[in-house]
Design a protein around this motif. Structure first.
Motif, PDB file in Angstrom:
ATOM      1  N   ARG A   1      27.372  43.098  48.185  1.00  0.00           N
ATOM      2  CA  ARG A   1      26.428  42.012  47.883  1.00  0.00           C
ATOM      3  C   ARG A   1      27.146  40.679  47.691  1.00  0.00           C
ATOM      4  NH1 ARG A   1      22.538  43.889  50.324  1.00  0.00           N
ATOM      5  NH2 ARG A   1      21.777  45.862  49.564  1.00  0.00           N
ATOM      6  N   GLN A   2      28.281  40.696  46.981  1.00  0.00           N
ATOM      7  CA  GLN A   2      29.017  39.456  46.755  1.00  0.00           C
ATOM      8  C   GLN A   2      29.568  38.908  48.069  1.00  0.00           C
ATOM      9  OE1 GLN A   2      29.312  42.262  45.001  1.00  0.00           O
ATOM     10  NE2 GLN A   2      29.802  41.889  42.861  1.00  0.00           N
ATOM     11  N   ILE A   3      30.064  39.792  48.922  1.00  0.00           N
ATOM     12  CA  ILE A   3      30.594  39.360  50.221  1.00  0.00           C
ATOM     13  C   ILE A   3      29.471  38.805  51.086  1.00  0.00           C
ATOM     14  CG2 ILE A   3      31.648  40.179  52.367  1.00  0.00           C
ATOM     15  CD1 ILE A   3      33.282  42.130  50.611  1.00  0.00           C
TER      16      ILE A   3
ATOM     17  N   VAL B   1      36.767  47.939  49.685  1.00  0.00           N
ATOM     18  CA  VAL B   1      36.397  46.613  49.170  1.00  0.00           C
ATOM     19  C   VAL B   1      35.040  46.198  49.724  1.00  0.00           C
ATOM     20  CG1 VAL B   1      36.998  44.151  49.284  1.00  0.00           C
ATOM     21  CG2 VAL B   1      38.741  45.833  48.696  1.00  0.00           C
ATOM     22  N   LEU B   2      34.814  46.432  51.010  1.00  0.00           N
ATOM     23  CA  LEU B   2      33.520  46.080  51.605  1.00  0.00           C
ATOM     24  C   LEU B   2      32.378  46.861  50.972  1.00  0.00           C
ATOM     25  CD1 LEU B   2      34.427  45.774  55.392  1.00  0.00           C
ATOM     26  CD2 LEU B   2      33.780  43.935  53.832  1.00  0.00           C
ATOM     27  N   LEU B   3      32.607  48.126  50.685  1.00  0.00           N
ATOM     28  CA  LEU B   3      31.555  48.935  50.066  1.00  0.00           C
ATOM     29  C   LEU B   3      31.315  48.551  48.606  1.00  0.00           C
ATOM     30  CD1 LEU B   3      32.348  52.456  51.550  1.00  0.00           C
ATOM     31  CD2 LEU B   3      30.400  50.988  52.093  1.00  0.00           C
ATOM     32  N   MET B   4      32.399  48.260  47.871  1.00  0.00           N
ATOM     33  CA  MET B   4      32.267  47.943  46.447  1.00  0.00           C
ATOM     34  C   MET B   4      31.660  46.563  46.211  1.00  0.00           C
ATOM     35  SD  MET B   4      35.836  49.551  44.977  1.00  0.00           S
ATOM     36  CE  MET B   4      35.870  48.403  43.645  1.00  0.00           C
ATOM     37  N   TYR B   5      32.009  45.602  47.046  1.00  0.00           N
ATOM     38  CA  TYR B   5      31.574  44.216  46.838  1.00  0.00           C
ATOM     39  C   TYR B   5      30.636  43.747  47.949  1.00  0.00           C
ATOM     40  CZ  TYR B   5      35.333  44.262  43.432  1.00  0.00           C
ATOM     41  OH  TYR B   5      36.146  44.576  42.380  1.00  0.00           O
TER      42      TYR B   5
END
Length: 192
Positions: A106-108, A100-104
Motif C-alpha cells: 500500500r505504501q509503495i 518488501v513489495l508484499l509487506m509495503y
C-alpha cells in the motif's frame, strides 16, 4: 563420467543462450539510450527509465552467464564458485524485493501514484518541443496508472509463475555449478 560431460555441455549451452539474450537486452538498452530521449516517469528515481533498466539487466545477465559458460567449459573451480555465489546473491535480492513489495504494498502504491503525478506535471512543464519523446508518451499508449495496476493484478498468477520459473532456473544453475565444482575438486584438477 558421461553424465558429468552431459551436465557440463548442458550448462554451457544454457549459459550461452542466456549470454546471447543478455547481450540483446544490453544492446536494446544502448539503442534506446542513443536513439531517443527518455526521462524517468518517477522523479524520485531519475535513473530508473526504460533504457537504463534494460542496460543494467543486460549487463547482469551477460556477466553471470559468461561466468557460468566459461567455468563449465574450462572446468574452472574459481569461475564455477563465482557463478554460484552471484546466482545466490541475485536470488536473495529477488526474494528480498518480493518480500518488501508484499509487506509495503500500500505504501509503495501510494508513493508511485504521487510520484507519477509529479513526473507527469514535470514532463509537461519541461517539454520544449512537441516532437520530443519520453517515457510518458509510452505510458500514455498503455493507459493510466489505474489501468496498469488492474492489468498487473489480473496477471498476478502469471507474474508469480514467472518468478517461480526464474528461481527454479537459478537453483538448477547453482546445483549444476556445485556438482561440477565438487567433481573437479574430487578429480584433483584444481585451478586451471
Amino acid at each position: 563420467m558421461s553424465c558429468l560431460k552431459c551436465l557440463k555441455y548442458t550448462m554451457c549451452l544454457v549459459n550461452f543462450i542466456f549470454f546471447i539474450c543478455g547481450a540483446a537486452v544490453f544492446g536494446i538498452g544502448i539503442y534506446l539510450m542513443t536513439s531517443t530521449r527518455f526521462s524517468s516517469i518517477l522523479p524520485s528515481l531519475q535513473a530508473m527509465n526504460i533504457a537504463n533498466t534494460l542496460f543494467i539487466i543486460g549487463i547482469i545477465i551477460t556477466c553471470v552467464s559468461f561466468l557460468g559458460f566459461l567455468g563449465a567449459l574450462k572446468e574452472n573451480r574459481c569461475l564455477l564458485i563465482s557463478f554460484f555465489i552471484l546466482l545466490f546473491i541475485l536470488m536473495l535480492a529477488e526474494l528480498a524485493a518480493a518480500c518488501v513489495l508484499l509487506m509495503y504494498e500500500r505504501q509503495i502504491e501510494k508513493f508511485i501514484d504521487e510520484d507519477l503525478k509529479s513526473g507527469l506535471q514535470k514532463s509537461i512543464n519541461d517539454r520544449k518541443n512537441v516532437t520530443d519523446t519520453d517515457d510518458w508518451d509510452t505510458v500514455q499508449l498503455t493507459g493510466c496508472f489505474k489501468k496498469l495496476q488492474d492489468a498487473f493484478e489480473n496477471n498476478l498468477l502469471n507474474a508469480g509463475i514467472g518468478v517461480i520459473v526464474v528461481c527454479i532456473i537459478e537453483v538448477l544453475g547453482m546445483c549444476f555449478s556445485m556438482t561440477l565444482f565438487c567433481h573437479i575438486s574430487r578429480s584433483g584438477l584444481g585451478y586451471k
